[in-house]
Scaffold this active site. Sequence first.
Site, short mmCIF file in Angstrom:
data_model
loop_
_atom_site.label_atom_id
_atom_site.label_comp_id
_atom_site.label_asym_id
_atom_site.label_seq_id
_atom_site.Cartn_x
_atom_site.Cartn_y
_atom_site.Cartn_z
CG ASP A 14 -2.11 1.05 1.25
OD1 ASP A 14 -2.51 1.37 0.16
OD2 ASP A 14 -2.48 1.39 2.27
CG HIS A 15 -0.81 4.97 0.27
ND1 HIS A 15 -0.82 5.88 -0.42
CD2 HIS A 15 -1.62 4.47 1.27
CE1 HIS A 15 -2.40 6.11 -0.25
NE2 HIS A 15 -2.95 5.34 0.70
CG HIS A 67 -5.17 8.35 4.37
ND1 HIS A 67 -3.93 8.83 3.29
CD2 HIS A 67 -5.50 7.17 3.58
CE1 HIS A 67 -4.06 8.07 2.22
NE2 HIS A 67 -4.91 7.14 2.29
CB THR A 117 -7.09 4.70 10.68
OG1 THR A 117 -6.39 5.12 9.62
CG2 THR A 117 -6.71 5.48 11.94
O1 G3H Z 1 -4.49 3.12 2.13
C1 G3H Z 1 -5.35 2.76 2.96
C2 G3H Z 1 -6.49 3.34 3.33
O2 G3H Z 1 -6.43 4.61 2.50
C3 G3H Z 1 -7.07 3.40 4.57
O3 G3H Z 1 -7.48 4.72 5.14
O4 G3H Z 1 -6.79 4.50 7.50
O5 G3H Z 1 -8.13 6.44 6.70
O6 G3H Z 1 -9.00 3.68 6.75
P1 G3H Z 1 -7.86 4.73 6.77
ZN ZN Z 2 -4.76 5.37 1.26
#
Ligand code: G3H
Ligand code: ZN
Length: 291
Positions: free
Chosen positions: A82-83, A180, A233
Amino acid sequence: MSLVTLKEILAGTRENHYAVGAFNFSCPEDAEGIIMAGVEKQAPVILMVSMNALKYNGLKATIGMIKGMAEAVDIPVCLHLDHATDYDLIKECIREGFTSVMIDASKKPYEENIADTKMIVEYAKEYGCSVEAELGMLGGREENVVVEDSSAAMTNPEDVPRFVEETGIDALAVAIGTAHGFYKAEPKLDFERLEKITKLTDCPLVLHGGTGVPEADFRRCVQMGMSKINYGTAIKSVFVGAVAAVAAEEAAKEPGKQDPRNLLRPAKKAVAEHVGEKIDIYGSTGKANKN
Ligand code: G3H
Ligand code: ZN
């Protein structure tokens, strides 16, 4: 089952009006909780690891662990980085067996975002790995990615067709008003923007920043054609809350009677329940065996 790619797991989502849940894990126990939810709901799931969580768990250990968990169950599981902003790390993950990676060059100018994303797509192709990229920028904090609210920018629909075509990506993350982390105020999603984007591309779309998004907004996004919903999160909070609820009692036991599993078992279960609720909302319950 063996791990499946993002392309495979998202096939048919838009036409059939459901999204696959993509859940961030931090350690083996929450990863297992996510898979338990998928099994319980007979839903496909995407297990996402951030660069930080990858460092914590170790690259090879992460792949071995998720691959093993996936092989023990009968639902499609995709392992997604991710990211990611470190291109060497992305390439290493691709070579070692990830079935999906997200290159996050969203902070870069449009042309550079295209060039970098294209380079990763070409590399990933050799290994049969899928690629997600992002246009626009979400505010907030997601592990290693921090964007001040003032720098957040919605996706410009006009940028989408060329980006998708030139890069050859398998999924596109769009910024339509989510952020996020936990929200300070209820998010305002720009559904008009989403509608424009869905009309301009068939590429599967990804909603980031799922924590705190109201159920009705999730459902509307899915009905409009969102294919993947990222959620992270809140899982950490659910996990920590469950451990905290039993920690004092466990600590008060005689040392010989204490057991870490008494802390982790309820945490795993709490994650599974929470994730299961999201799976229902995303409409992917019962979609494990779509073929
Ligand atoms: O890439 C991960 C997500 O965009 C999670 O977002 O932590 O706000 O649920 P969040
Ligand atoms: Zn994200």
